[in-house]
Design an enzyme around this catalytic site. Structure first.
Site, PDB file in Angstrom:
ATOM      1  N   PHE A   1       0.808  -1.218   0.000  1.00  0.00           N
ATOM      2  CA  PHE A   1       0.000   0.000   0.000  1.00  0.00           C
ATOM      3  C   PHE A   1       0.837   1.262   0.000  1.00  0.00           C
ATOM      4  O   PHE A   1       1.761   1.405   0.804  1.00  0.00           O
ATOM      5  CB  PHE A   1      -0.876   0.061   1.261  1.00  0.00           C
ATOM      6  N   ASP A   2       0.463   2.203  -0.861  1.00  0.00           N
ATOM      7  CA  ASP A   2       0.743   3.597  -0.585  1.00  0.00           C
ATOM      8  C   ASP A   2      -0.121   3.969   0.621  1.00  0.00           C
ATOM      9  O   ASP A   2      -1.207   3.413   0.800  1.00  0.00           O
ATOM     10  CB  ASP A   2       0.371   4.451  -1.793  1.00  0.00           C
ATOM     11  N   CYS A   3       0.336   4.909   1.429  1.00  0.00           N
ATOM     12  CA  CYS A   3      -0.439   5.292   2.614  1.00  0.00           C
ATOM     13  C   CYS A   3      -1.227   6.580   2.403  1.00  0.00           C
ATOM     14  O   CYS A   3      -2.445   6.603   2.488  1.00  0.00           O
ATOM     15  CB  CYS A   3       0.494   5.432   3.815  1.00  0.00           C
ATOM     16  N   TYR A   4      -0.506   7.663   2.081  1.00  0.00           N
ATOM     17  CA  TYR A   4      -1.118   8.992   2.073  1.00  0.00           C
ATOM     18  C   TYR A   4      -1.822   9.247   0.740  1.00  0.00           C
ATOM     19  O   TYR A   4      -1.197   9.269  -0.308  1.00  0.00           O
ATOM     20  CB  TYR A   4      -0.064  10.055   2.385  1.00  0.00           C
TER      21      TYR A   4
ATOM     22  N   THR B   1      -4.268   7.125  -0.094  1.00  0.00           N
ATOM     23  CA  THR B   1      -4.923   5.831  -0.275  1.00  0.00           C
ATOM     24  C   THR B   1      -5.611   5.386   1.014  1.00  0.00           C
ATOM     25  O   THR B   1      -6.801   5.083   1.025  1.00  0.00           O
ATOM     26  CB  THR B   1      -3.895   4.771  -0.713  1.00  0.00           C
TER      27      THR B   1
END
Length: 240
Positions: free
Chosen positions: A11-14, A16
């Site tokens: 995962f990308d975090c920011y 998403t």
């Protein structure tokens, strides 16, 4: 191709999992409230994307919270506002207050039952520790720009992730890279031969917001408008 074909979701975090655009708009209010002309939400986000991307290219080893302090200073200069060093630093620290999307924690907790979950984020480790509390799940690996010394969309970040997962017995074919940003994530995922899932959080908005225009649109294998929709699709596939 089915969601159930994969063993790990990266995962990308920011953008998403964490609602970085709302977090940016809130964190920038001490600056934008002093600008002499009205600024639209997208105008603010697009200016931020441009300056952030430039700074990440020129100072790839700078910690994200420190890099955002520079972005704040550059925005102030462009918009003709005088700010202090303390103002800039405060904006960099505001990332720890950016909220999770409401559907994120429940979806991650569900997906954790079926996949290894891994973060690949343009962030520093201390800042992510605050966001991690909001995500309410234990990740199997957390890989940050601070760990690598470069920012996505650099392929170095994806090389590092693939090597890390290889040590866990996972190959490229086991990975589904899951992200909102076509620029930071899907384009390099294409280049690395990774399957990808677009969480199109901005499906009701024009433009690319806080991410740069990717130019030629990359390919992706799945598209959902939220993490909740991804989790529901996985449930449907299990029932089929």
């Amino acid at each position: 191709m089915r969601l159930t074909d994969f063993k790990v979701l990266t995962f990308d975090c920011y953008g998403t999992l964490i609602d970085w655009e709302s977090g940016m708009i809130e964190g920038l209010k001490p600056l934008t409230s002093k600008v002499q002309r009205p600024l639209s939400r997208n105008e603010i986000l697009q200016a931020h994307a441009r300056l952030e991307s430039t700074q990440q290219r020129h100072t790839p080893t700078m910690r994200y919270r420190d890099l955002l302090a520079v972005v704040y200073k550059r925005l102030a200069e462009e918009w003709g506002v005088v700010v202090s060093h303390e103002d800039c630093v405060a904006y960099g620290l505001s990332v720890r207050n950016w909220p999770a999307f409401s559907d994120t924690p429940g979806a991650l907790q569900y997906l954790k039952k079926f996949y290894k979950l891994v973060i690949l984020s343009n962030v520093d480790n201390e800042t992510f520790s605050y966001s991690n509390k909001r995500l309410q799940v234990d990740f199997d690996a957390i890989i940050t720009a601070e760990d690598i010394g470069s920012y996505k969309p650099s392929l170095k970040n994806f090389d590092y992730m693939i090597e890390t997962l290889g040590a866990m017995g996972l190959g490229k074919g086991d990975i589904l890279h899951t992200a909102e940003s076509l620029f930071h994530d899907h384009k390099p995922a294409n280049a690395m031969g990774l399957a990808s899932c677009w969480i199109h959080r901005r499906h009701q908005d024009e433009g690319f917001g806080a991410t740069m225009n990717p130019g030629d649109l990359p390919k992706y294998d799945f598209r959902f408008t939220s993490m909740g929709e991804l989790a529901a699709a996985h449930q449907d596939q299990l029932r089929a």
